[in-house]
Scaffold this motif. Structure first.
Motif, mmCIF file in Angstrom:
data_model
loop_
_atom_site.group_PDB
_atom_site.id
_atom_site.type_symbol
_atom_site.label_atom_id
_atom_site.label_comp_id
_atom_site.label_asym_id
_atom_site.label_seq_id
_atom_site.Cartn_x
_atom_site.Cartn_y
_atom_site.Cartn_z
ATOM 1 N N ILE A 86 14.935 0.315 11.952
ATOM 2 C CA ILE A 86 14.989 1.678 11.407
ATOM 3 C C ILE A 86 14.211 2.605 12.335
ATOM 4 O O ILE A 86 12.999 2.457 12.517
ATOM 5 C CB ILE A 86 14.368 1.734 9.997
ATOM 6 N N PRO A 87 14.868 3.559 12.973
ATOM 7 C CA PRO A 87 14.183 4.443 13.930
ATOM 8 C C PRO A 87 13.101 5.290 13.264
ATOM 9 O O PRO A 87 13.175 5.602 12.071
ATOM 10 C CB PRO A 87 15.311 5.308 14.491
ATOM 11 N N TYR A 88 12.134 5.655 14.063
ATOM 12 C CA TYR A 88 10.955 6.383 13.588
ATOM 13 C C TYR A 88 11.331 7.667 12.855
ATOM 14 O O TYR A 88 10.711 8.029 11.854
ATOM 15 C CB TYR A 88 10.060 6.702 14.791
ATOM 16 N N ARG A 89 12.365 8.340 13.331
ATOM 17 C CA ARG A 89 12.757 9.631 12.753
ATOM 18 C C ARG A 89 13.241 9.504 11.311
ATOM 19 O O ARG A 89 13.242 10.496 10.560
ATOM 20 C CB ARG A 89 13.829 10.290 13.610
ATOM 21 N N LEU A 90 13.676 8.295 10.892
ATOM 22 C CA LEU A 90 14.161 8.094 9.531
ATOM 23 C C LEU A 90 13.066 7.616 8.581
ATOM 24 O O LEU A 90 13.335 7.277 7.436
ATOM 25 C CB LEU A 90 15.309 7.080 9.519
ATOM 26 N N LEU A 91 11.834 7.609 9.054
ATOM 27 C CA LEU A 91 10.724 7.074 8.265
ATOM 28 C C LEU A 91 9.786 8.158 7.753
ATOM 29 O O LEU A 91 8.640 7.874 7.406
ATOM 30 C CB LEU A 91 9.935 6.064 9.104
ATOM 31 N N HIS A 92 10.283 9.388 7.694
ATOM 32 C CA HIS A 92 9.409 10.506 7.319
ATOM 33 C C HIS A 92 8.760 10.282 5.953
ATOM 34 O O HIS A 92 7.544 10.432 5.796
ATOM 35 C CB HIS A 92 10.196 11.818 7.317
ATOM 36 N N THR A 93 9.559 9.909 4.962
ATOM 37 C CA THR A 93 9.022 9.712 3.612
ATOM 38 C C THR A 93 8.055 8.539 3.576
ATOM 39 O O THR A 93 6.971 8.618 2.982
ATOM 40 C CB THR A 93 10.156 9.469 2.598
ATOM 41 N N LYS A 96 4.759 9.391 5.137
ATOM 42 C CA LYS A 96 3.994 10.340 4.322
ATOM 43 C C LYS A 96 3.056 9.606 3.367
ATOM 44 O O LYS A 96 1.915 10.023 3.147
ATOM 45 C CB LYS A 96 4.955 11.233 3.542
ATOM 46 N N TYR A 97 3.531 8.484 2.809
ATOM 47 C CA TYR A 97 2.754 7.769 1.794
ATOM 48 C C TYR A 97 2.093 6.492 2.318
ATOM 49 O O TYR A 97 1.128 6.008 1.725
ATOM 50 C CB TYR A 97 3.656 7.424 0.605
ATOM 51 N N TYR A 98 2.618 5.933 3.407
ATOM 52 C CA TYR A 98 2.104 4.646 3.898
ATOM 53 C C TYR A 98 1.791 4.704 5.385
ATOM 54 O O TYR A 98 2.113 3.805 6.145
ATOM 55 C CB TYR A 98 3.123 3.535 3.606
ATOM 56 N N ASN A 99 1.150 5.785 5.793
ATOM 57 C CA ASN A 99 0.835 5.987 7.207
ATOM 58 C C ASN A 99 -0.207 4.999 7.712
ATOM 59 O O ASN A 99 -0.248 4.672 8.906
ATOM 60 C CB ASN A 99 0.345 7.422 7.429
ATOM 61 N N LYS A 100 -1.064 4.510 6.831
ATOM 62 C CA LYS A 100 -2.151 3.624 7.238
ATOM 63 C C LYS A 100 -2.087 2.276 6.526
ATOM 64 O O LYS A 100 -3.109 1.612 6.352
ATOM 65 C CB LYS A 100 -3.504 4.286 6.941
ATOM 66 N N SER A 101 -0.882 1.875 6.109
ATOM 67 C CA SER A 101 -0.749 0.588 5.434
ATOM 68 C C SER A 101 0.631 0.001 5.707
ATOM 69 O O SER A 101 1.514 0.676 6.230
ATOM 70 C CB SER A 101 -0.965 0.743 3.922
ATOM 71 N N TYR A 102 0.800 -1.262 5.341
ATOM 72 C CA TYR A 102 2.073 -1.947 5.564
ATOM 73 C C TYR A 102 2.301 -2.938 4.422
ATOM 74 O O TYR A 102 1.459 -3.080 3.527
ATOM 75 C CB TYR A 102 2.063 -2.664 6.919
ATOM 76 N N PHE A 103 3.442 -3.638 4.426
ATOM 77 C CA PHE A 103 3.777 -4.537 3.324
ATOM 78 C C PHE A 103 3.799 -6.006 3.720
ATOM 79 O O PHE A 103 3.653 -6.872 2.889
ATOM 80 C CB PHE A 103 5.117 -4.131 2.704
ATOM 81 N N GLY A 104 4.006 -6.290 4.995
ATOM 82 C CA GLY A 104 3.916 -7.674 5.446
ATOM 83 C C GLY A 104 5.020 -8.560 4.904
ATOM 84 O O GLY A 104 6.190 -8.186 4.830
ATOM 85 N N ASP A 139 15.692 5.393 2.525
ATOM 86 C CA ASP A 139 14.629 5.709 1.558
ATOM 87 C C ASP A 139 14.728 4.809 0.326
ATOM 88 O O ASP A 139 13.705 4.376 -0.220
ATOM 89 C CB ASP A 139 14.716 7.180 1.135
ATOM 90 N N HIS A 140 15.953 4.515 -0.117
ATOM 91 C CA HIS A 140 16.144 3.632 -1.271
ATOM 92 C C HIS A 140 15.630 2.231 -0.954
ATOM 93 O O HIS A 140 14.918 1.619 -1.760
ATOM 94 C CB HIS A 140 17.625 3.586 -1.647
ATOM 95 N N LEU A 141 15.983 1.729 0.215
ATOM 96 C CA LEU A 141 15.526 0.401 0.632
ATOM 97 C C LEU A 141 13.997 0.324 0.683
ATOM 98 O O LEU A 141 13.393 -0.612 0.144
ATOM 99 C CB LEU A 141 16.114 0.068 2.005
ATOM 100 N N LEU A 142 13.378 1.311 1.303
ATOM 101 C CA LEU A 142 11.919 1.312 1.415
ATOM 102 C C LEU A 142 11.253 1.512 0.052
ATOM 103 O O LEU A 142 10.168 0.968 -0.199
ATOM 104 C CB LEU A 142 11.466 2.399 2.394
ATOM 105 N N ALA A 143 11.915 2.257 -0.831
ATOM 106 C CA ALA A 143 11.370 2.455 -2.179
ATOM 107 C C ALA A 143 11.381 1.154 -2.964
ATOM 108 O O ALA A 143 10.433 0.860 -3.711
ATOM 109 C CB ALA A 143 12.174 3.526 -2.916
ATOM 110 N N VAL A 144 12.436 0.346 -2.810
ATOM 111 C CA VAL A 144 12.492 -0.950 -3.487
ATOM 112 C C VAL A 144 11.335 -1.831 -3.029
ATOM 113 O O VAL A 144 10.669 -2.486 -3.840
ATOM 114 C CB VAL A 144 13.848 -1.652 -3.210
ATOM 115 N N ILE A 145 11.078 -1.828 -1.734
ATOM 116 C CA ILE A 145 9.953 -2.620 -1.206
ATOM 117 C C ILE A 145 8.626 -2.079 -1.727
ATOM 118 O O ILE A 145 7.782 -2.842 -2.212
ATOM 119 C CB ILE A 145 9.982 -2.608 0.338
ATOM 120 N N ALA A 146 8.450 -0.769 -1.658
ATOM 121 C CA ALA A 146 7.180 -0.163 -2.078
ATOM 122 C C ALA A 146 6.908 -0.346 -3.565
ATOM 123 O O ALA A 146 5.752 -0.490 -3.984
ATOM 124 C CB ALA A 146 7.180 1.325 -1.728
ATOM 125 N N ASN A 147 7.961 -0.358 -4.384
ATOM 126 C CA ASN A 147 7.787 -0.488 -5.830
ATOM 127 C C ASN A 147 7.540 -1.926 -6.281
ATOM 128 O O ASN A 147 7.126 -2.155 -7.420
ATOM 129 C CB ASN A 147 9.020 0.059 -6.554
#
Length: 251
Positions: A86-93, A96-104, A139-147
């Protein structure tokens, strides 16, 4: 340049588009890139190392690797994996919320069924010119992971590396010296030089030169002026570019 130690995989970032990669018996040396990466295991077992944290994945499990995070993958058994870049430009959302964290590691196989379905849906639409559709799916894919997964804060070293990598990738054309970048991040030049080599595994000037050379090579098309690209990339003279390019070839 020693390719075994130089780990920026810039070709992943050149097209700035979604990419889907199917691999068998994956063996990927330590590297990083500006894209986020979701690697999903279809078959087999893999050993993964991201952020210098080692883990293991089996069928139905995945790993989320954010931008500019070092990682390597090794198949322990015969394996089949699908990876979404997923290119950097599509990761804006996300940023915004996970600039200093990750999910592993993504170990919840019931949740991962939905993750995989979304990966396949994105793959089916990967050539779409509808940017809003692509962004909505990502955004939907990343939201599923984040939730469904707890985010993990970066340690200090990882955080520094990402901040520097993002800054350099956005500003390499206008950087004149390492002292300028060191000052931007609030370090003296000597300390910053040592820190940079530790986290990037390559000296500052070599990394900067690589970014510039890659920019020129990736933007050079038939009948275009290479001299204009050389100056645009940040080189002060044509001879400086050719000298540095020759150094790269000898490594």
């Amino acid at each position: 340049m020693n390719k075994k130690s130089f780990s920026y995989e810039s070709e992943r970032d050149v097209n700035n588009k979604l990419a889907h990669i199917l691999l068998y018996d994956t063996q990927v040396k330590k590297h990083f890139h500006g894209c986020a990466e979701i690697l999903f295991v279809i078959e087999g077992k893999l050993k993964v190392n991201a952020n210098n944290e080692v883990g293991y994945l089996e069928a139905g499990e995945a790993i989320f690797i954010p931008p500019f995070t070092t990682h390597e993958v090794e198949s322990i058994t015969e394996s089949k994996t699908e990876t979404l870049m997923i290119p950097y430009r599509l990761l804006h959302t996300f940023r915004k919320y996970y600039n200093k964290s990750y999910f592993g590691l993504l170990k919840k196989k019931d949740v991962n069924k939905q993750v995989y379905e979304l990966i396949r849906t994105i793959y089916d639409n990967i050539k779409s010119t509808n940017e809003f559709l692509i962004l909505a799916l990502v955004d939907h894919l990343l939201a599923v992971i984040a939730n469904n997964y707890q985010s993990i804060p970066y340690n200090k070293e990882n955080s520094i590396m990402i901040d520097i990598a993002v800054y350099l990738n956005q500003n390499f054309m206008n950087i004149s010296s390492i002292s300028e970048v060191a000052e931007h991040f609030g370090y003296n030049t000597s300390y910053f030089s040592r820190l940079f080599k530790k986290v990037f595994e390559v000296p500052f000037n070599q990394y900067l030169n690589h970014l510039r050379c890659e920019y020129i090579e990736n933007n050079l098309v038939a009948n275009s002026s290479i001299s204009n690209l050389i100056y645009e990339a940040g080189y002060s003279t044509l001879s400086t570019y050719y000298r540095n390019k020759n150094k790269q070839k000898k490594c």
